[in-house]
Scaffold this motif. Structure first.
Motif, mmCIF file in Angstrom:
data_model
loop_
_atom_site.group_PDB
_atom_site.id
_atom_site.type_symbol
_atom_site.label_atom_id
_atom_site.label_comp_id
_atom_site.label_asym_id
_atom_site.label_seq_id
_atom_site.Cartn_x
_atom_site.Cartn_y
_atom_site.Cartn_z
ATOM 1 N N VAL A 50 8.652 1.747 14.245
ATOM 2 C CA VAL A 50 7.650 0.840 14.807
ATOM 3 C C VAL A 50 6.273 1.289 14.335
ATOM 4 O O VAL A 50 5.889 2.455 14.484
ATOM 5 C CB VAL A 50 7.732 0.830 16.344
ATOM 6 C CG1 VAL A 50 6.548 0.076 16.939
ATOM 7 C CG2 VAL A 50 9.046 0.209 16.796
ATOM 8 N N GLY A 51 5.544 0.362 13.723
ATOM 9 C CA GLY A 51 4.232 0.697 13.177
ATOM 10 C C GLY A 51 3.619 -0.479 12.463
ATOM 11 O O GLY A 51 4.079 -1.633 12.595
ATOM 12 N N ASN A 52 2.571 -0.212 11.682
ATOM 13 C CA ASN A 52 1.858 -1.210 10.897
ATOM 14 C C ASN A 52 2.082 -0.939 9.414
ATOM 15 O O ASN A 52 2.000 0.216 8.971
ATOM 16 C CB ASN A 52 0.362 -1.160 11.214
ATOM 17 C CG ASN A 52 0.052 -1.586 12.634
ATOM 18 O OD1 ASN A 52 0.093 -2.760 12.958
ATOM 19 N ND2 ASN A 52 -0.245 -0.616 13.510
ATOM 20 N N TYR A 53 2.325 -2.021 8.640
ATOM 21 C CA TYR A 53 2.660 -1.892 7.224
ATOM 22 C C TYR A 53 1.829 -2.885 6.410
ATOM 23 O O TYR A 53 1.698 -4.058 6.791
ATOM 24 C CB TYR A 53 4.152 -2.152 7.005
ATOM 25 C CG TYR A 53 5.049 -1.164 7.715
ATOM 26 C CD1 TYR A 53 5.514 -0.029 7.055
ATOM 27 C CD2 TYR A 53 5.409 -1.354 9.049
ATOM 28 C CE1 TYR A 53 6.337 0.894 7.704
ATOM 29 C CE2 TYR A 53 6.226 -0.430 9.710
ATOM 30 C CZ TYR A 53 6.684 0.688 9.031
ATOM 31 O OH TYR A 53 7.485 1.595 9.678
ATOM 32 N N TRP A 54 1.311 -2.403 5.277
ATOM 33 C CA TRP A 54 0.555 -3.296 4.393
ATOM 34 C C TRP A 54 1.512 -4.224 3.643
ATOM 35 O O TRP A 54 2.531 -3.788 3.094
ATOM 36 C CB TRP A 54 -0.257 -2.508 3.369
ATOM 37 C CG TRP A 54 -1.458 -1.798 3.901
ATOM 38 C CD1 TRP A 54 -1.694 -0.452 3.882
ATOM 39 C CD2 TRP A 54 -2.617 -2.391 4.512
ATOM 40 N NE1 TRP A 54 -2.907 -0.170 4.452
ATOM 41 C CE2 TRP A 54 -3.505 -1.341 4.843
ATOM 42 C CE3 TRP A 54 -2.985 -3.701 4.814
ATOM 43 C CZ2 TRP A 54 -4.731 -1.566 5.464
ATOM 44 C CZ3 TRP A 54 -4.213 -3.919 5.432
ATOM 45 C CH2 TRP A 54 -5.064 -2.874 5.751
ATOM 46 N N PHE A 55 1.135 -5.497 3.611
ATOM 47 C CA PHE A 55 1.792 -6.493 2.759
ATOM 48 C C PHE A 55 0.821 -6.754 1.618
ATOM 49 O O PHE A 55 -0.249 -7.355 1.811
ATOM 50 C CB PHE A 55 2.065 -7.768 3.556
ATOM 51 C CG PHE A 55 2.831 -8.816 2.791
ATOM 52 C CD1 PHE A 55 4.190 -8.695 2.580
ATOM 53 C CD2 PHE A 55 2.183 -9.939 2.289
ATOM 54 C CE1 PHE A 55 4.892 -9.667 1.882
ATOM 55 C CE2 PHE A 55 2.870 -10.909 1.600
ATOM 56 C CZ PHE A 55 4.233 -10.774 1.391
ATOM 57 N N ASN A 56 1.152 -6.266 0.423
ATOM 58 C CA ASN A 56 0.199 -6.195 -0.677
ATOM 59 C C ASN A 56 0.390 -7.296 -1.720
ATOM 60 O O ASN A 56 1.521 -7.683 -2.026
ATOM 61 C CB ASN A 56 0.323 -4.842 -1.389
ATOM 62 C CG ASN A 56 -0.149 -3.689 -0.530
ATOM 63 O OD1 ASN A 56 -1.171 -3.785 0.139
ATOM 64 N ND2 ASN A 56 0.601 -2.593 -0.538
ATOM 65 N N VAL A 57 -0.717 -7.761 -2.264
ATOM 66 C CA VAL A 57 -0.732 -8.604 -3.454
ATOM 67 C C VAL A 57 -1.250 -7.769 -4.611
ATOM 68 O O VAL A 57 -2.272 -7.083 -4.490
ATOM 69 C CB VAL A 57 -1.622 -9.839 -3.258
ATOM 70 C CG1 VAL A 57 -2.128 -10.381 -4.594
ATOM 71 C CG2 VAL A 57 -0.858 -10.937 -2.534
ATOM 72 N N THR A 58 -0.548 -7.790 -5.737
ATOM 73 C CA THR A 58 -0.949 -7.050 -6.922
ATOM 74 C C THR A 58 -1.145 -8.014 -8.082
ATOM 75 O O THR A 58 -0.242 -8.801 -8.402
ATOM 76 C CB THR A 58 0.126 -6.005 -7.307
ATOM 77 O OG1 THR A 58 0.373 -5.147 -6.192
ATOM 78 C CG2 THR A 58 -0.327 -5.185 -8.500
#
Length: 577
Positions: free
Chosen positions: A314-322
């Protein structure tokens, strides 16, 4: 310019508010599902329809849904990242426009009102096959005249396909000003999931108007985007205290369906979720057998339905655009655009792991997905067609101002007051070269097309009215018939947008089973604005018989309205589409 770490650090003390997705809650979607389509059996739809049903041959009975869309102009509009834009065009006063929801088999009625004071418009329903209903495709200059200010047009759409797509204006580069929205058509799935997160558009975003950028691209290359928005929002990369991240909520232990859409005007990019894989279950509106990936290349106009397991801590995760470091897929002032995927129970904070930049896809989408409903091309006409100049589309670029894109030495230039359909209705075969017409007169045969890119830039190529089979492609290579043995004919990847490699080729096939006038174009707005399109005029002799009296009367009235208004309209500055 701030680094992405300093941008994220500057806002780490801010309380981030979750942004609601432009979709109904999971429980609302559950109400709309058919009785057998449950989390443990998404392959089923009804007793007679499931994921293996050939949706081009059979459509379940459905209901009716209707929507009203009003297009307006707004001055001095404060955007989602806090920057005031001089000019935007909005649908129902919002950006992006409202998501349209339906179920497989539904009839969708959309009333579009043009409340802009001077601009025309038309709305295209991207990826919808429009079998036998070419007049509903929404392309001014091809299937209709532009819709005049103050007028309303009603579109009637049949949801013969299901999945995720979008709608947008086809009036010049107008959708870059905000005339765009998502479409979700609920249906079966090739894999099971618990929660549908809905449509998730990721788009480039510019502070200048699309019209101003069109003019700039006629003498120079396109500018970098000022931002990249996730579901219509992001922080300001140059002033992170403005705007806010998009936040997507994940339920621990559950599998989520996310409907990715790239409605950009120029950007093609890769997406990845730190610490998580994504399982692809649909490419555009084509269900595919599951393929699990750690990043996905998303070309302009493309969609992917993906499954995400909330199986991590359980936590926060980056959803990245490259974006590709070559710059060939687009450039942005925002160096590492990102959204936040937050597990229920996680603190309202920024993620701490930036993740790993995926290997550069070199502006090329994958073509190894396997459609659930199979197609096998009949190669009888292959050699004849690929050797026929009429089946070879050579794309080239004129760098001298005005910068122009050519297909077979001609740039498309549609006329808003005289659509291509007019030539069909009147029996006039004096087709102007500027319409870039390609004739497909044979009935129900596989047609093969060699698209040769003589330019150094890749292009996301989109075809209206059909899904196409991607038989093969290569970069920095000229196609010859000796390469035919390497093409895939037995159930290759099928979709309505794919990448044409820079200085390379693309081989596509589609079956001539849908009479109409169907545009094929690059979905980079600046390229189609500069002329990069052709119009497949398919089975000309059969088109008139498919047009109902009601549709014909509506078409004629819309053209009469536009022709009456045209002397007062601003001049057309580009190809018109």
């Amino acid at each position: 310019m701030y680094s992405i770490l300093s941008i994220r650090g500057l806002v780490s003390s801010l309380l981030l508010v979750g942004i609601a997705l432009a979709a109904p809650a999971a429980q609302d979607l559950e109400v709309r599902q058919a009785s057998c389509n449950i989390p443990s059996n998404r392959r089923c739809w009804t007793s007679n329809f499931d994921i293996t049903t050939d949706y081009e041959q059979s459509t379940p009975p459905g209901g009716s849904v209707s929507y009203n869309l009003e297009i307006t102009e707004v001055r001095n509009w404060k955007g989602p990242d806090g920057v005031v834009k001089n000019y935007v065009q909005l649908i129902n006063g919002q950006f992006p426009g409202p998501t349209l929801f339906a179920k497989w088999g539904d009839t969708i009625t959309v009333n579009v009102k043009n409340s802009m004071p001077t601009n025309g418009t038309s709305i295209h329903w991207h990826g919808l096959r429009q079998l036998g209903t070419n007049l509903q495709d929404g392309v001014n200059g091809v299937t209709e005249c532009a819709l005049a200010p103050g007028k309303t047009r009603t579109y009637h759409l049949k949801a013969t396909q299901y999945g995720t797509t979008w709608y947008h204006s086809h009036f010049s580069a107008q959708y870059g000003n905000g005339v765009v929205g998502s479409i979700v058509i609920d249906g079966p799935s090739s894999n099971n999931y618990d929660i549908d997160l809905g449509a998730y558009p990721i788009t480039d975003y510019y502070y200048d108007s699309a019209d101003d950028i069109v003019l700039k691209t006629q003498s120079a290359g396109p500018p970098p985007s000022d931002n990249v928005l996730f579901n219509g929002t992001n922080i300001n990369p140059l002033n992170p205290a403005q705007g806010q991240y998009s936040v997507v909520k994940l339920t621990p232990g559950r599998r989520h369906r996310l409907r990715l859409i790239n409605p950009s005007v120029e950007h093609n990019y890769q997406v990845s979720l730190v610490g998580h894989d994504m399982t692809v279950i649909a490419t555009d509106l084509v269900p595919v057998n599951s393929m699990t990936l750690n990043n996905i290349y998303l070309g302009t106009g493309q969609r992917y339905d993906v499954l995400i397991d909330a199986s991590q801590a359980v936590g926060n995760y980056w959803f990245n655009v490259t974006l590709s470091p070559t710059g060939l897929c687009g450039l942005s002032v925002n160096p590492r655009p990102a959204a936040i995927f937050r597990y229920e129970g996680a603190p309202n904070a920024l993620p701490t792991n930036s993740g790993t930049i995926p290997p550069d896809a070199a502006c090329q989408d994958r073509t190894d997905f396997t459609p659930v409903v199979t197609r096998k091309a009949d190669t009888t006409n292959l050699v004849t067609q690929v050797n026929d100049p009429a089946h070879n589309l050579d794309i080239s670029l004129n760098f001298t101002a005005p910068v122009t894109w050519f297909v077979n030495s001609s740039a498309v230039d549609v006329q808003w007051d005289k659509p291509v359909l007019d030539y069909i209705l009147t029996g006039n075969t004096s087709y102007p070269r500027r319409e870039n017409l390609v004739f497909v007169d044979e009935k129900n045969v596989w047609t093969y097309w060699v698209i040769q890119n003589l330019s150094p830039l890749p292009h996301p190529m989109h075809l209206h009215g059909h899904d196409f089979l991607i038989l093969g492609h290569a970069a920095s290579t000229t196609f010859t018939t000796s390469l035919s043995s390497g093409l895939k004919f037995d159930n290759p990847t099928r979709r309505d947008v794919t990448m044409l490699p820079a200085s390379g080729y693309l081989i596509l096939a589609f079956k001539s089973d849908n009479p109409g006038n169907w545009l094929m174009h690059c979905h980079i707005a600046w390229h189609v604005s500069g002329g990069l399109a052709v119009d497949f005029m398919e089975r000309r002799s059969e088109q008139v018989a498919l047009i109902s009296k009601t549709d014909l009367a509506a078409y004629q009235q819309q053209c009469a309205d536009w022709r009456a208004y045209a002397p007062h309209a601003p001049p057309k500055i580009d190809s018109g589409i």
